[in-house]
Scaffold this motif. Structure first.
Motif, PDB file in Angstrom:
ATOM      1  N   ALA A  79       0.832  -1.207   0.000  1.00  0.00           N
ATOM      2  CA  ALA A  79       0.000   0.000   0.000  1.00  0.00           C
ATOM      3  C   ALA A  79       0.866   1.256   0.000  1.00  0.00           C
ATOM      4  N   PHE A  80       1.946   1.253   0.769  1.00  0.00           N
ATOM      5  CA  PHE A  80       2.867   2.402   0.770  1.00  0.00           C
ATOM      6  C   PHE A  80       3.508   2.580  -0.602  1.00  0.00           C
ATOM      7  N   ALA A  81       3.913   1.450  -1.211  1.00  0.00           N
ATOM      8  CA  ALA A  81       4.544   1.519  -2.531  1.00  0.00           C
ATOM      9  C   ALA A  81       3.578   2.079  -3.565  1.00  0.00           C
ATOM     10  N   ALA A  82       2.319   1.637  -3.505  1.00  0.00           N
ATOM     11  CA  ALA A  82       1.320   2.108  -4.468  1.00  0.00           C
ATOM     12  C   ALA A  82       1.061   3.606  -4.302  1.00  0.00           C
ATOM     13  N   ALA A  83       1.189   4.100  -3.075  1.00  0.00           N
ATOM     14  CA  ALA A  83       0.949   5.522  -2.815  1.00  0.00           C
ATOM     15  C   ALA A  83       2.204   6.362  -3.039  1.00  0.00           C
ATOM     16  N   GLY A  84       3.323   5.693  -3.299  1.00  0.00           N
ATOM     17  CA  GLY A  84       4.565   6.429  -3.516  1.00  0.00           C
ATOM     18  C   GLY A  84       5.125   7.036  -2.247  1.00  0.00           C
ATOM     19  N   VAL A  85       4.834   6.401  -1.109  1.00  0.00           N
ATOM     20  CA  VAL A  85       5.299   6.909   0.189  1.00  0.00           C
ATOM     21  C   VAL A  85       6.288   5.906   0.776  1.00  0.00           C
ATOM     22  N   PRO A  86       7.463   6.348   1.229  1.00  0.00           N
ATOM     23  CA  PRO A  86       8.432   5.406   1.814  1.00  0.00           C
ATOM     24  C   PRO A  86       7.964   4.888   3.175  1.00  0.00           C
ATOM     25  N   VAL A  87       8.315   3.648   3.480  1.00  0.00           N
ATOM     26  CA  VAL A  87       7.982   3.043   4.767  1.00  0.00           C
ATOM     27  C   VAL A  87       9.058   3.401   5.782  1.00  0.00           C
ATOM     28  N   ASP A  88       8.655   3.885   6.938  1.00  0.00           N
ATOM     29  CA  ASP A  88       9.575   4.141   8.044  1.00  0.00           C
ATOM     30  C   ASP A  88       9.632   2.867   8.886  1.00  0.00           C
ATOM     31  N   ARG A  89      10.752   2.120   8.831  1.00  0.00           N
ATOM     32  CA  ARG A  89      10.860   0.837   9.520  1.00  0.00           C
ATOM     33  C   ARG A  89      10.767   0.977  11.037  1.00  0.00           C
ATOM     34  N   SER A  90      10.999   2.173  11.554  1.00  0.00           N
ATOM     35  CA  SER A  90      10.907   2.365  13.008  1.00  0.00           C
ATOM     36  C   SER A  90       9.471   2.255  13.502  1.00  0.00           C
ATOM     37  N   LEU A  91       8.503   2.291  12.582  1.00  0.00           N
ATOM     38  CA  LEU A  91       7.091   2.193  12.958  1.00  0.00           C
ATOM     39  C   LEU A  91       6.577   0.752  12.970  1.00  0.00           C
ATOM     40  N   LEU A  92       7.461  -0.204  12.686  1.00  0.00           N
ATOM     41  CA  LEU A  92       7.071  -1.619  12.668  1.00  0.00           C
ATOM     42  C   LEU A  92       7.413  -2.258  14.006  1.00  0.00           C
ATOM     43  N   ALA A  93       6.445  -2.948  14.592  1.00  0.00           N
ATOM     44  CA  ALA A  93       6.650  -3.672  15.850  1.00  0.00           C
ATOM     45  C   ALA A  93       6.115  -5.085  15.656  1.00  0.00           C
ATOM     46  N   MET A  94       6.999  -6.009  15.307  1.00  0.00           N
ATOM     47  CA  MET A  94       6.585  -7.361  14.947  1.00  0.00           C
ATOM     48  C   MET A  94       7.366  -8.362  15.789  1.00  0.00           C
ATOM     49  N   GLY A  95       6.690  -8.983  16.742  1.00  0.00           N
ATOM     50  CA  GLY A  95       7.404  -9.901  17.625  1.00  0.00           C
ATOM     51  C   GLY A  95       6.513 -10.824  18.415  1.00  0.00           C
ATOM     52  N   SER A  96       5.267 -10.404  18.667  1.00  0.00           N
ATOM     53  CA  SER A  96       4.368 -11.214  19.490  1.00  0.00           C
ATOM     54  C   SER A  96       2.929 -10.744  19.285  1.00  0.00           C
ATOM     55  N   PHE A  97       1.989 -11.688  19.504  1.00  0.00           N
ATOM     56  CA  PHE A  97       0.566 -11.340  19.454  1.00  0.00           C
ATOM     57  C   PHE A  97       0.022 -11.000  20.845  1.00  0.00           C
ATOM     58  N   GLU A  98       0.875 -11.052  21.866  1.00  0.00           N
ATOM     59  CA  GLU A  98       0.413 -10.855  23.232  1.00  0.00           C
ATOM     60  C   GLU A  98       0.104  -9.384  23.521  1.00  0.00           C
ATOM     61  N   ALA A  99      -0.839  -9.173  24.435  1.00  0.00           N
ATOM     62  CA  ALA A  99      -1.265  -7.813  24.777  1.00  0.00           C
ATOM     63  C   ALA A  99      -0.128  -7.005  25.399  1.00  0.00           C
ATOM     64  N   ASP A 100       0.674  -7.640  26.258  1.00  0.00           N
ATOM     65  CA  ASP A 100       1.762  -6.909  26.918  1.00  0.00           C
ATOM     66  C   ASP A 100       2.770  -6.371  25.901  1.00  0.00           C
ATOM     67  N   PHE A 101       3.051  -7.183  24.878  1.00  0.00           N
ATOM     68  CA  PHE A 101       3.978  -6.738  23.831  1.00  0.00           C
ATOM     69  C   PHE A 101       3.400  -5.533  23.099  1.00  0.00           C
ATOM     70  N   ALA A 102       2.133  -5.607  22.722  1.00  0.00           N
ATOM     71  CA  ALA A 102       1.499  -4.511  21.977  1.00  0.00           C
ATOM     72  C   ALA A 102       1.485  -3.229  22.800  1.00  0.00           C
ATOM     73  N   LYS A 103       1.160  -3.343  24.076  1.00  0.00           N
ATOM     74  CA  LYS A 103       1.122  -2.155  24.933  1.00  0.00           C
ATOM     75  C   LYS A 103       2.499  -1.500  25.011  1.00  0.00           C
TER      76      LYS A 103
END
Length: 357
Positions: free
Chosen positions: A211-235
């Motif tokens: 979606a970012f590529a289609a819009a011509g907008v670069p992705v800021d990797r610092s906004l990605l948080a990928m590690g667990s589905f647990e609530a504590d991780f998300a918080k």
């Protein structure tokens, strides 16, 4: 004296035959669901079974037939409402075909998952339906390969296993949600979801990046948080993301527990959803309906997933080859993706300090 096939009443299969006035083999065909039984014969036998209170010895039946009429179900987290709904639909579909279901929960632990699979194998289940914690864990792969029967994967991919799979189209749903946020002017969009060791996270990231590529907008990797589905991780990750100098204006959270954790983090930061920050949840939960504003979501039909898993299992038990079923996802924009009000620096800094205490 004839051996009893029932611990509860003492009635034997021979007693049922005498009561119904039919041959012993006819009773056996009725009880095992053989198709070559007339309606009249079935009615006689079932009436005799009910009158005598006969209960078949399932262990003895399984030893004779080689089938326990039981399917194992390994859940990643039984407390997650999504998995509970999937399990319910699976069990209902299996029950209609004369099968029972044995459920275990891994609680997100890889060692528990491997032990649960080994337990089900020792219980001689006819097949296993499983939602894996990780697709890459060797102990889990070995335990799956040792299963004596069909395997159905729920939203997971394991190369070389020869399993059937029920897969969700996470890519399309997240692509549409991200595109909607970008169209509304959001370019700093946080994505909080599970580790890349599972297909759902990889597909969500792929849709987000496309979606970012289609819009011509670069992705800021610092906004990605990928590690667990647990609530504590998300918080914790939400609080981290909002500690940046240029904080997110929108969030996409992957899963019910992730959404709950993100909501806790945003509340602690005193960020108002729909005004201070846009929010899209991946998966829906009835409890979210009491929140204001209404939460935008990417949803999938958990009942359809469970029914499809049961159908794949039953088909393979009848000799069919493994196949894959794709479940659609649907993006529903709601009030939580409204225009974002910029927070002045002073309140933002004060809220951040309170959250980090």
């Amino acid at each position: 004296m004839a051996r009893s096939d029932s611990e509860g009443t003492g009635a034997t299969i021979r007693d049922v035959a005498v009561q119904a006035g039919v041959a012993l083999s006819s009773v056996s065909r009725v009880l095992t669901g053989h198709p070559d039984v007339s309606p009249a014969m079935r009615a006689k036998v079932e009436a005799a079974v009910a009158e005598l209170g006969y209960e078949p010895d399932l262990l003895a039946q399984s030893l004779r037939s080689g089938s326990t009429k039981t399917i194992g179900f390994v859940l990643r987290d039984i407390s997650n409402p999504l998995f509970a709904n999937i399990a319910r639909a699976t069990e209902q579909a299996l029950r209609r075909s004369g099968f029972s279901m044995l459920i275990t929960s891994s609680d997100g632990h890889l060692d528990v998952e491997a032990r649960n699979l080994a337990l089900l194998r020792r219980r001689r289940v006819d097949g296993v339906i499983v939602s894996l914690v990780s697709e890459e864990e060797e102990s889990t792969r070995a335990a799956l390969a040792a299963i004596n029967g069909p395997v159905v994967l729920l939203d997971r991919e394991v190369a070389g296993l020869g399993a059937a799979a029920v897969l969700c189209d996470h890519y399309s749903g997240v692509y549409r949600a991200t595109s909607e946020l970008l169209a509304r002017g959001h370019e700093r969009i946080g994505l909080v979801t599970g580790a890349l060791t599972v297909r759902s996270s990889r597909e969500r990231l792929r849709g987000y990046e496309a979606a970012f590529a289609a819009a011509g907008v670069p992705v800021d990797r610092s906004l990605l948080a990928m590690g667990s589905f647990e609530a504590d991780f998300a918080k914790a990750e939400v609080i981290r993301l909002f500690s940046q100098r240029d904080e997110p204006t929108a969030m996409i959270t992957g899963g019910i527990a992730s959404a709950a954790g993100a909501l806790q983090g945003l509340r602690q930061l005193r960020r108002a959803i729909g005004t201070d920050v846009a929010l899209v949840t991946l998966d829906e939960w009835p409890m979210f309906d009491v929140l204001a504003p209404d939460l935008a979501s990417v949803s999938r039909d958990s009942g359809e997933m469970g029914t499809a898993a049961a159908r794949l299992m039953l088909d393979m038990l009848n000799g069919a080859e493994p196949r894959t079923v794709i479940i659609d996802t649907h993006f529903t924009p709601r009030d939580s993706v409204g225009p974002v009000r910029r927070v002045s620096p002073a309140p933002r800094k004060a809220a951040r300090k309170r959250a980090l205490k």
